[in-house]
Design a protein around this motif. Sequence first.
Motif, short mmCIF file in Angstrom:
data_model
loop_
_atom_site.label_atom_id
_atom_site.label_comp_id
_atom_site.label_asym_id
_atom_site.label_seq_id
_atom_site.Cartn_x
_atom_site.Cartn_y
_atom_site.Cartn_z
N SER A 1 52.71 25.33 42.31
CA SER A 1 52.03 26.50 42.37
C SER A 1 53.25 27.50 42.69
N CYS A 2 53.09 28.68 42.38
CA CYS A 2 54.20 30.02 42.31
C CYS A 2 53.30 30.80 43.38
N THR A 3 54.61 31.51 43.95
CA THR A 3 54.40 32.75 44.69
C THR A 3 54.31 34.05 44.06
N PRO A 4 53.10 34.41 43.61
CA PRO A 4 52.87 35.76 43.02
C PRO A 4 53.69 36.73 43.65
N HIS A 5 54.42 37.56 42.52
CA HIS A 5 55.21 38.78 43.09
C HIS A 5 54.23 39.86 42.85
N TYR A 6 53.64 40.10 41.86
CA TYR A 6 52.74 41.18 41.55
C TYR A 6 51.17 41.07 41.69
N ARG A 7 50.32 41.86 42.07
CA ARG A 7 49.09 41.80 42.04
C ARG A 7 48.73 41.98 40.71
N LYS A 8 47.66 41.04 40.17
CA LYS A 8 46.94 41.20 38.71
C LYS A 8 45.66 41.48 39.00
N GLY B 1 25.59 38.80 42.52
CA GLY B 1 26.34 38.54 43.78
C GLY B 1 27.27 37.66 43.86
N ILE B 2 27.06 36.41 42.98
CA ILE B 2 28.25 35.33 43.04
C ILE B 2 29.43 35.89 42.62
N PRO B 3 29.37 36.34 41.30
CA PRO B 3 30.78 36.97 40.91
C PRO B 3 31.47 38.07 41.91
N ARG B 4 30.51 38.85 42.43
CA ARG B 4 31.02 40.13 43.17
C ARG B 4 31.77 39.13 44.24
N GLU B 5 31.02 38.48 45.01
CA GLU B 5 31.85 37.80 46.23
C GLU B 5 32.91 37.20 46.06
N LEU B 6 32.95 36.46 44.86
CA LEU B 6 34.11 35.56 44.41
C LEU B 6 35.16 36.73 43.92
N ASN B 7 34.97 37.60 43.50
CA ASN B 7 35.69 38.68 43.28
C ASN B 7 36.54 39.50 44.55
N ASN B 8 35.51 39.53 45.66
CA ASN B 8 36.01 39.98 46.92
C ASN B 8 37.09 39.19 47.44
N LEU B 9 36.65 37.60 47.35
CA LEU B 9 37.67 36.81 48.03
C LEU B 9 39.16 36.86 47.24
N LEU B 10 38.93 37.31 46.20
CA LEU B 10 40.39 37.00 45.51
C LEU B 10 40.81 38.22 45.76
N MET B 11 40.31 39.42 46.00
CA MET B 11 41.02 40.80 46.41
C MET B 11 41.50 40.61 47.78
N GLU B 12 40.97 39.80 48.90
CA GLU B 12 41.22 39.47 49.99
C GLU B 12 42.49 38.76 50.12
N SER B 13 42.88 37.86 49.16
CA SER B 13 44.05 37.16 49.20
C SER B 13 45.22 38.00 49.10
N GLY B 14 45.04 39.31 48.48
CA GLY B 14 46.27 40.22 48.25
C GLY B 14 46.69 39.75 46.85
N GLU B 15 46.45 38.97 46.08
CA GLU B 15 46.97 38.58 45.03
C GLU B 15 46.38 39.35 43.78
N PHE C 1 52.41 38.43 35.30
CA PHE C 1 51.77 39.91 35.40
C PHE C 1 51.82 40.54 34.04
N THR C 2 51.16 41.13 33.61
CA THR C 2 50.95 41.80 32.27
C THR C 2 50.06 43.28 32.40
N THR C 3 50.65 44.17 31.79
CA THR C 3 50.02 45.41 31.78
C THR C 3 50.20 46.13 30.53
N ARG C 4 49.85 47.47 30.27
CA ARG C 4 50.10 48.02 28.96
C ARG C 4 50.83 49.28 29.33
N ILE C 5 51.38 49.65 28.06
CA ILE C 5 52.15 51.06 27.85
C ILE C 5 50.99 52.33 27.77
N ILE C 6 51.06 53.23 28.33
CA ILE C 6 50.05 54.29 28.32
C ILE C 6 50.69 55.58 27.59
N GLU C 7 52.21 55.65 27.69
CA GLU C 7 52.67 56.97 27.24
C GLU C 7 54.12 56.81 27.05
#
Length: 408
Positions: A120-127, A153-167, A319-325
Amino acid sequence: MAKILLNCILASLFLSTLSCANVQPQARAHTVTVEGQAAINKGMPLLAKKQALQDAIRQASMQSSATIHSRTLVDQNNVSLDTVSMHTAAAVSNTKVIKEWSADNIYHVVAMVELSADNSCTPHYRKRIIATAFPLVKQEQVIAYETQDLYGGIPRELNNLLMESGEFIGSNATNINLYPRADLAPELQDRTAYRPSKVMQIAAANGVQFVLSGVIRDLEVESSEYMRGAGPLAFARSLARDVVARRGIGIDVYVHDGYTGALLLQQRYVDDVIGDVFIPATYSVGSERFNATSTGGKIAQIINQASTDIRRSLSCYPFTTRIIEIKDDTVFIDAGTQERLNVGDQLVVYSTTGNDLHLDGGLSFIGKDKQAVGILTIRTITPRYAIGKLEVPARELGVKVGDWVKSW
Protein backbone atom coordinates in the motif's frame (compact mmCIF):
# COMPACT_ATOMS: atom_id res chain seq x y z
CA MET A 1 1.07 -27.44 47.71
CA ALA A 2 3.96 -28.52 45.47
CA LYS A 3 1.49 -30.03 43.02
CA ILE A 4 -0.49 -26.77 42.86
CA LEU A 5 2.74 -24.80 42.28
CA LEU A 6 3.78 -27.18 39.49
CA ASN A 7 0.40 -26.80 37.78
CA CYS A 8 0.70 -23.01 37.93
CA ILE A 9 4.17 -23.14 36.37
CA LEU A 10 2.97 -25.45 33.59
CA ALA A 11 -0.06 -23.23 32.95
CA SER A 12 2.18 -20.17 32.74
CA LEU A 13 4.48 -21.91 30.27
CA PHE A 14 1.48 -23.04 28.20
CA LEU A 15 -0.01 -19.54 28.08
CA SER A 16 3.40 -18.10 27.23
CA THR A 17 3.70 -20.56 24.35
CA LEU A 18 0.27 -19.58 23.06
CA SER A 19 1.17 -15.92 23.33
CA CYS A 20 4.36 -16.43 21.35
CA ALA A 21 2.57 -18.53 18.76
CA ASN A 22 0.06 -15.74 18.14
CA VAL A 23 2.69 -13.05 17.64
CA GLN A 24 3.07 -12.42 13.93
CA PRO A 25 6.33 -10.90 12.71
CA GLN A 26 5.71 -7.38 11.48
CA ALA A 27 6.46 -6.80 7.83
CA ARG A 28 9.14 -4.21 7.31
CA ALA A 29 9.58 -1.78 4.47
CA HIS A 30 12.53 -2.44 2.17
CA THR A 31 14.67 0.54 1.10
CA VAL A 32 16.96 0.40 -1.94
CA THR A 33 19.16 2.96 -3.71
CA VAL A 34 18.81 2.94 -7.49
CA GLU A 35 19.60 5.09 -10.52
CA GLY A 36 17.09 6.08 -13.20
CA GLN A 37 17.61 7.75 -16.57
CA ALA A 38 15.53 9.60 -19.15
CA ALA A 39 16.18 11.53 -22.35
CA ILE A 40 15.78 15.32 -22.26
CA ASN A 41 13.38 16.20 -25.09
CA LYS A 42 12.43 19.65 -26.36
CA GLY A 43 14.60 21.32 -23.74
CA MET A 44 12.43 20.14 -20.82
CA PRO A 45 14.71 18.85 -18.04
CA LEU A 46 11.90 18.81 -15.44
CA LEU A 47 9.90 16.28 -17.46
CA ALA A 48 13.07 14.24 -17.98
CA LYS A 49 13.73 14.33 -14.21
CA LYS A 50 10.22 13.06 -13.50
CA GLN A 51 10.63 10.27 -16.03
CA ALA A 52 14.08 9.38 -14.65
CA LEU A 53 12.57 9.12 -11.16
CA GLN A 54 9.88 6.82 -12.53
CA ASP A 55 12.62 4.72 -14.10
CA ALA A 56 14.39 4.55 -10.73
CA ILE A 57 11.17 3.40 -9.06
CA ARG A 58 10.78 0.69 -11.70
CA GLN A 59 14.34 -0.46 -11.05
CA ALA A 60 13.60 -0.62 -7.32
CA SER A 61 10.39 -2.54 -7.88
CA MET A 62 12.24 -5.10 -9.97
CA GLN A 63 14.21 -6.03 -6.86
CA SER A 64 10.94 -7.19 -5.33
CA SER A 65 8.53 -9.83 -6.67
CA ALA A 66 8.10 -8.96 -10.34
CA THR A 67 7.08 -10.45 -13.65
CA ILE A 68 8.74 -8.87 -16.68
CA HIS A 69 7.86 -9.19 -20.36
CA SER A 70 10.06 -7.68 -23.06
CA ARG A 71 9.73 -7.40 -26.82
CA THR A 72 12.10 -6.07 -29.48
CA LEU A 73 11.20 -5.66 -33.16
CA VAL A 74 13.90 -5.09 -35.78
CA ASP A 75 13.11 -3.43 -39.12
CA GLN A 76 15.85 -3.19 -41.75
CA ASN A 77 18.59 -3.76 -39.17
CA ASN A 78 17.19 -0.97 -36.96
CA VAL A 79 15.29 -1.40 -33.72
CA SER A 80 11.78 -0.17 -34.52
CA LEU A 81 10.16 -1.14 -31.22
CA ASP A 82 11.69 -1.98 -27.88
CA THR A 83 9.24 -2.39 -25.02
CA VAL A 84 9.35 -3.71 -21.49
CA SER A 85 6.24 -4.29 -19.39
CA MET A 86 6.38 -5.24 -15.75
CA HIS A 87 3.98 -6.29 -13.02
CA THR A 88 5.32 -6.10 -9.48
CA ALA A 89 3.81 -6.75 -6.08
CA ALA A 90 5.82 -3.90 -4.55
CA ALA A 91 4.25 -0.53 -3.79
CA VAL A 92 6.32 2.58 -3.16
CA SER A 93 5.71 4.29 0.18
CA ASN A 94 8.42 6.95 -0.08
CA THR A 95 11.16 8.25 -2.40
CA LYS A 96 14.08 10.63 -1.85
CA VAL A 97 16.37 11.98 -4.57
CA ILE A 98 19.96 11.99 -3.27
CA LYS A 99 21.77 12.92 -6.49
CA GLU A 100 20.84 14.19 -9.96
CA TRP A 101 22.71 15.41 -13.04
CA SER A 102 22.47 15.63 -16.82
CA ALA A 103 25.02 14.51 -19.40
CA ASP A 104 24.81 14.00 -23.17
CA ASN A 105 21.14 15.05 -23.11
CA ILE A 106 20.33 12.31 -20.57
CA TYR A 107 18.97 13.12 -17.11
CA HIS A 108 20.22 10.88 -14.29
CA VAL A 109 18.59 10.47 -10.87
CA VAL A 110 19.90 8.47 -7.92
CA ALA A 111 17.10 7.91 -5.41
CA MET A 112 16.37 6.04 -2.22
CA VAL A 113 13.10 4.16 -2.77
CA GLU A 114 11.17 2.66 0.12
CA LEU A 115 9.04 -0.28 -0.96
CA SER A 116 5.93 -0.81 1.15
CA ALA A 117 5.77 -4.09 3.04
CA ASP A 118 1.97 -4.33 2.83
CA ASN A 119 1.59 -3.35 -0.84
CA SER A 120 0.00 0.00 0.00
CA CYS A 121 1.02 3.62 -0.45
CA THR A 122 0.66 6.71 1.71
CA PRO A 123 -1.47 9.10 -0.39
CA HIS A 124 -0.04 12.62 -0.60
CA TYR A 125 -3.01 14.24 -2.32
CA ARG A 126 -6.73 13.97 -1.61
CA LYS A 127 -8.67 12.55 -4.57
CA ARG A 128 -12.21 13.46 -5.57
CA ILE A 129 -14.88 10.78 -5.72
CA ILE A 130 -18.61 10.90 -6.40
CA ALA A 131 -21.14 8.33 -5.15
CA THR A 132 -24.04 7.15 -7.32
CA ALA A 133 -27.04 5.01 -6.42
CA PHE A 134 -26.96 1.32 -5.46
CA PRO A 135 -30.10 -0.06 -7.17
CA LEU A 136 -31.78 -3.26 -6.06
CA VAL A 137 -31.58 -6.20 -8.45
CA LYS A 138 -34.97 -7.39 -7.15
CA GLN A 139 -37.16 -4.59 -5.83
CA GLU A 140 -39.61 -7.05 -4.25
CA GLN A 141 -36.97 -8.16 -1.73
CA VAL A 142 -37.52 -4.94 0.26
CA ILE A 143 -41.15 -4.82 1.33
CA ALA A 144 -43.26 -1.66 1.51
CA TYR A 145 -43.03 -1.11 5.26
CA GLU A 146 -39.22 -1.40 5.30
CA THR A 147 -36.73 1.46 4.90
CA GLN A 148 -36.41 2.83 1.38
CA ASP A 149 -33.06 4.49 2.14
CA LEU A 150 -30.83 1.62 1.01
CA TYR A 151 -30.73 2.80 -2.63
CA GLY A 152 -29.03 6.08 -1.73
CA GLY A 153 -28.03 5.50 1.88
CA ILE A 154 -25.43 2.76 1.32
CA PRO A 155 -23.33 4.78 -1.16
CA ARG A 156 -23.83 7.94 0.91
CA GLU A 157 -22.45 6.34 4.08
CA LEU A 158 -19.65 4.62 2.18
CA ASN A 159 -18.67 7.98 0.71
CA ASN A 160 -18.78 9.56 4.17
CA LEU A 161 -16.30 6.99 5.50
CA LEU A 162 -13.97 7.65 2.57
CA MET A 163 -14.07 11.39 3.34
CA GLU A 164 -13.50 10.80 7.05
CA SER A 165 -10.29 8.94 6.18
CA GLY A 166 -8.84 12.24 4.92
CA GLU A 167 -7.82 10.64 1.62
CA PHE A 168 -10.85 11.67 -0.46
CA ILE A 169 -13.05 14.65 -1.24
CA GLY A 170 -16.51 13.22 -1.75
CA SER A 171 -19.74 14.36 -3.35
CA ASN A 172 -23.07 12.59 -3.72
CA ALA A 173 -25.15 11.95 -6.81
CA THR A 174 -27.25 9.13 -5.41
CA ASN A 175 -30.13 10.19 -7.65
CA ILE A 176 -28.12 8.84 -10.60
CA ASN A 177 -28.42 5.15 -11.46
CA LEU A 178 -25.63 3.85 -13.71
CA TYR A 179 -27.31 0.45 -14.11
CA PRO A 180 -30.86 0.40 -15.55
CA ARG A 181 -30.39 -3.39 -15.57
CA ALA A 182 -28.90 -3.92 -12.14
CA ASP A 183 -28.61 -7.66 -12.73
CA LEU A 184 -26.06 -6.98 -15.52
CA ALA A 185 -23.86 -4.62 -13.46
CA PRO A 186 -21.07 -3.55 -13.75
CA GLU A 187 -21.81 -3.58 -17.47
CA LEU A 188 -22.96 -0.13 -18.61
CA GLN A 189 -25.97 -0.62 -20.85
CA ASP A 190 -26.48 2.95 -22.08
CA ARG A 191 -23.75 3.04 -24.72
CA THR A 192 -24.17 5.96 -27.12
CA ALA A 193 -22.29 6.20 -30.39
CA TYR A 194 -19.49 8.80 -30.50
CA ARG A 195 -19.99 9.84 -26.89
CA PRO A 196 -18.04 9.11 -23.71
CA SER A 197 -19.48 6.57 -21.30
CA LYS A 198 -21.87 7.76 -18.61
CA VAL A 199 -19.10 7.30 -16.04
CA MET A 200 -16.84 9.72 -17.93
CA GLN A 201 -19.68 12.20 -18.41
CA ILE A 202 -20.52 12.21 -14.69
CA ALA A 203 -16.85 12.63 -13.75
CA ALA A 204 -16.32 15.52 -16.16
CA ALA A 205 -19.56 17.28 -15.15
CA ASN A 206 -18.72 17.08 -11.45
CA GLY A 207 -14.95 17.52 -11.61
CA VAL A 208 -14.10 14.21 -9.93
CA GLN A 209 -11.48 11.53 -10.47
CA PHE A 210 -13.44 8.45 -9.39
CA VAL A 211 -17.05 7.30 -9.67
CA LEU A 212 -18.40 5.02 -6.94
CA SER A 213 -21.32 2.77 -7.81
CA GLY A 214 -22.79 -0.60 -6.92
CA VAL A 215 -25.87 -2.79 -6.75
CA ILE A 216 -27.78 -4.52 -3.96
CA ARG A 217 -27.74 -8.01 -5.38
CA ASP A 218 -29.49 -9.88 -2.59
CA LEU A 219 -31.75 -9.06 0.37
CA GLU A 220 -34.00 -12.09 0.13
CA VAL A 221 -35.81 -13.42 3.17
CA GLU A 222 -36.02 -17.21 3.23
CA SER A 223 -39.01 -18.78 1.55
CA SER A 224 -42.01 -19.72 3.67
CA GLU A 225 -42.88 -22.72 1.49
CA TYR A 226 -41.29 -25.22 3.88
CA MET A 227 -43.63 -23.96 6.60
CA ARG A 228 -46.76 -25.07 4.79
CA GLY A 229 -48.82 -27.87 6.21
CA ALA A 230 -51.75 -28.53 8.45
CA GLY A 231 -52.16 -28.23 12.15
CA PRO A 232 -51.13 -25.85 14.93
CA LEU A 233 -47.37 -26.41 14.45
CA ALA A 234 -47.35 -25.30 10.83
CA PHE A 235 -49.48 -22.26 11.72
CA ALA A 236 -47.14 -21.29 14.58
CA ARG A 237 -44.03 -21.62 12.39
CA SER A 238 -45.64 -19.47 9.73
CA LEU A 239 -46.38 -16.74 12.29
CA ALA A 240 -42.86 -17.01 13.72
CA ARG A 241 -41.36 -16.15 10.32
CA ASP A 242 -42.42 -12.52 10.85
CA VAL A 243 -40.28 -12.43 14.01
CA VAL A 244 -37.46 -14.92 13.40
CA ALA A 245 -36.22 -15.57 9.88
CA ARG A 246 -33.06 -15.85 7.77
CA ARG A 247 -32.07 -13.18 5.26
CA GLY A 248 -29.27 -13.18 2.73
CA ILE A 249 -27.24 -10.03 2.04
CA GLY A 250 -25.26 -9.42 -1.14
CA ILE A 251 -23.82 -6.05 -2.15
CA ASP A 252 -21.53 -5.31 -5.11
CA VAL A 253 -19.24 -2.28 -4.99
CA TYR A 254 -17.52 -0.75 -8.04
CA VAL A 255 -15.11 2.14 -8.56
CA HIS A 256 -14.46 3.54 -12.05
CA ASP A 257 -11.74 5.91 -13.22
CA GLY A 258 -13.69 8.94 -14.36
CA TYR A 259 -10.99 9.99 -16.85
CA THR A 260 -10.80 6.75 -18.81
CA GLY A 261 -13.98 4.93 -17.78
CA ALA A 262 -11.91 1.94 -16.64
CA LEU A 263 -13.29 -0.30 -13.88
CA LEU A 264 -10.65 -0.17 -11.11
CA LEU A 265 -12.42 -2.08 -8.32
CA GLN A 266 -15.11 -4.76 -8.33
CA GLN A 267 -15.90 -6.44 -5.04
CA ARG A 268 -18.83 -8.52 -3.81
CA TYR A 269 -19.74 -8.71 -0.11
CA VAL A 270 -22.08 -11.46 1.12
CA ASP A 271 -23.46 -12.37 4.52
CA ASP A 272 -26.70 -13.49 6.17
CA VAL A 273 -28.64 -12.79 9.33
CA ILE A 274 -31.08 -14.70 11.52
CA GLY A 275 -33.69 -13.05 13.72
CA ASP A 276 -35.83 -10.02 13.13
CA VAL A 277 -34.46 -9.33 9.66
CA PHE A 278 -36.72 -6.44 8.64
CA ILE A 279 -35.66 -2.76 8.85
CA PRO A 280 -38.46 -0.33 9.83
CA ALA A 281 -39.39 2.31 7.27
CA THR A 282 -38.29 5.27 9.44
CA TYR A 283 -34.69 4.02 9.85
CA SER A 284 -32.02 5.58 7.63
CA VAL A 285 -28.67 3.99 6.74
CA GLY A 286 -25.95 5.02 9.16
CA SER A 287 -28.25 5.80 12.08
CA GLU A 288 -27.88 4.06 15.43
CA ARG A 289 -31.33 2.49 15.11
CA PHE A 290 -30.47 1.17 11.65
CA ASN A 291 -27.19 -0.34 12.87
CA ALA A 292 -28.97 -1.92 15.86
CA THR A 293 -31.12 -4.12 13.60
CA SER A 294 -29.82 -7.51 12.46
CA THR A 295 -29.77 -6.64 8.77
CA GLY A 296 -28.67 -3.04 9.28
CA GLY A 297 -25.75 -4.11 11.48
CA LYS A 298 -24.47 -6.49 8.80
CA ILE A 299 -24.85 -3.81 6.11
CA ALA A 300 -22.88 -1.39 8.31
CA GLN A 301 -20.07 -3.96 8.57
CA ILE A 302 -20.03 -4.36 4.79
CA ILE A 303 -19.86 -0.56 4.33
CA ASN A 304 -16.88 -0.40 6.70
CA GLN A 305 -15.06 -3.22 4.92
CA ALA A 306 -15.77 -1.72 1.48
CA SER A 307 -14.32 1.61 2.65
CA THR A 308 -11.12 -0.12 3.75
CA ASP A 309 -10.87 -2.05 0.47
CA ILE A 310 -11.38 1.07 -1.65
CA ARG A 311 -8.75 3.02 0.26
CA ARG A 312 -6.24 0.19 -0.07
CA SER A 313 -7.00 -0.32 -3.76
CA LEU A 314 -6.66 3.36 -4.69
CA SER A 315 -3.83 4.36 -2.34
CA CYS A 316 -1.17 3.92 -5.04
CA TYR A 317 -3.29 5.35 -7.85
CA PRO A 318 -1.97 8.72 -9.09
CA PHE A 319 -3.82 11.93 -8.29
CA THR A 320 -5.42 13.43 -11.42
CA THR A 321 -7.18 16.70 -12.19
CA ARG A 322 -7.94 18.89 -15.22
CA ILE A 323 -6.66 22.13 -16.72
CA ILE A 324 -9.45 24.73 -16.49
CA GLU A 325 -7.74 27.82 -17.96
CA ILE A 326 -4.58 28.76 -19.88
CA LYS A 327 -3.05 32.23 -20.22
CA ASP A 328 0.23 32.16 -22.16
CA ASP A 329 2.49 29.85 -20.11
CA THR A 330 0.31 30.17 -17.00
CA VAL A 331 -1.97 27.21 -16.36
CA PHE A 332 -4.92 27.00 -13.94
CA ILE A 333 -5.88 23.56 -12.63
CA ASP A 334 -9.01 22.32 -10.87
CA ALA A 335 -7.36 21.53 -7.51
CA GLY A 336 -5.95 23.53 -4.64
CA THR A 337 -5.23 23.42 -0.94
CA GLN A 338 -8.25 21.21 -0.26
CA GLU A 339 -6.51 18.53 -2.33
CA ARG A 340 -3.29 19.22 -0.35
CA LEU A 341 -1.40 20.79 -3.23
CA ASN A 342 1.53 22.97 -2.23
CA VAL A 343 3.57 25.71 -3.87
CA GLY A 344 6.52 24.06 -5.61
CA ASP A 345 4.73 20.78 -6.38
CA GLN A 346 5.46 19.45 -9.85
CA LEU A 347 2.78 17.60 -11.81
CA VAL A 348 2.92 15.89 -15.20
CA VAL A 349 0.73 17.36 -17.95
CA TYR A 350 -0.93 14.90 -20.32
CA SER A 351 -2.23 16.31 -23.58
CA THR A 352 -4.19 14.92 -26.51
CA THR A 353 -1.68 13.82 -29.15
CA GLY A 354 -4.08 12.36 -31.69
CA ASN A 355 -7.71 11.79 -32.55
CA ASP A 356 -10.43 10.38 -30.36
CA LEU A 357 -10.25 6.63 -29.78
CA HIS A 358 -13.17 4.50 -30.97
CA LEU A 359 -14.08 0.83 -31.24
CA ASP A 360 -16.71 -1.15 -33.14
CA GLY A 361 -16.04 0.51 -36.46
CA GLY A 362 -15.86 3.94 -34.84
CA LEU A 363 -19.16 3.78 -32.96
CA SER A 364 -17.98 3.25 -29.37
CA PHE A 365 -16.06 6.19 -27.95
CA ILE A 366 -13.46 5.05 -25.40
CA GLY A 367 -11.43 8.21 -24.77
CA LYS A 368 -8.63 10.36 -26.08
CA ASP A 369 -5.01 9.47 -26.70
CA LYS A 370 -3.06 11.28 -23.94
CA GLN A 371 0.72 11.54 -23.67
CA ALA A 372 3.01 13.21 -21.13
CA VAL A 373 4.17 16.50 -22.69
CA GLY A 374 5.51 18.64 -19.85
CA ILE A 375 5.84 19.49 -16.18
CA LEU A 376 3.67 22.03 -14.39
CA THR A 377 5.27 23.69 -11.36
CA ILE A 378 2.73 25.11 -8.91
CA ARG A 379 3.35 28.82 -8.14
CA THR A 380 0.10 29.96 -6.50
CA ILE A 381 -2.45 28.09 -4.40
CA THR A 382 -6.07 28.86 -3.48
CA PRO A 383 -8.49 26.55 -1.67
CA ARG A 384 -10.28 25.63 -4.92
CA TYR A 385 -7.68 25.95 -7.69
CA ALA A 386 -3.95 26.33 -8.31
CA ILE A 387 -1.81 28.24 -10.81
CA GLY A 388 1.38 26.90 -12.31
CA LYS A 389 4.04 27.47 -14.97
CA LEU A 390 5.10 25.14 -17.75
CA GLU A 391 8.72 24.71 -18.83
CA VAL A 392 7.64 25.56 -22.38
CA PRO A 393 4.62 27.72 -23.33
CA ALA A 394 1.40 25.71 -23.60
CA ARG A 395 0.87 26.57 -27.27
CA GLU A 396 4.23 24.97 -28.19
CA LEU A 397 3.28 21.78 -26.35
CA GLY A 398 -0.26 21.65 -27.69
CA VAL A 399 -1.68 21.83 -24.15
CA LYS A 400 -5.38 22.74 -24.02
CA VAL A 401 -8.13 23.34 -21.51
CA GLY A 402 -9.49 19.96 -20.39
CA ASP A 403 -6.12 18.19 -20.57
CA TRP A 404 -5.04 16.12 -17.59
CA VAL A 405 -2.54 16.87 -14.84
CA LYS A 406 -1.28 13.91 -12.83
CA SER A 407 1.02 13.34 -9.87
CA TRP A 408 2.97 10.73 -11.91
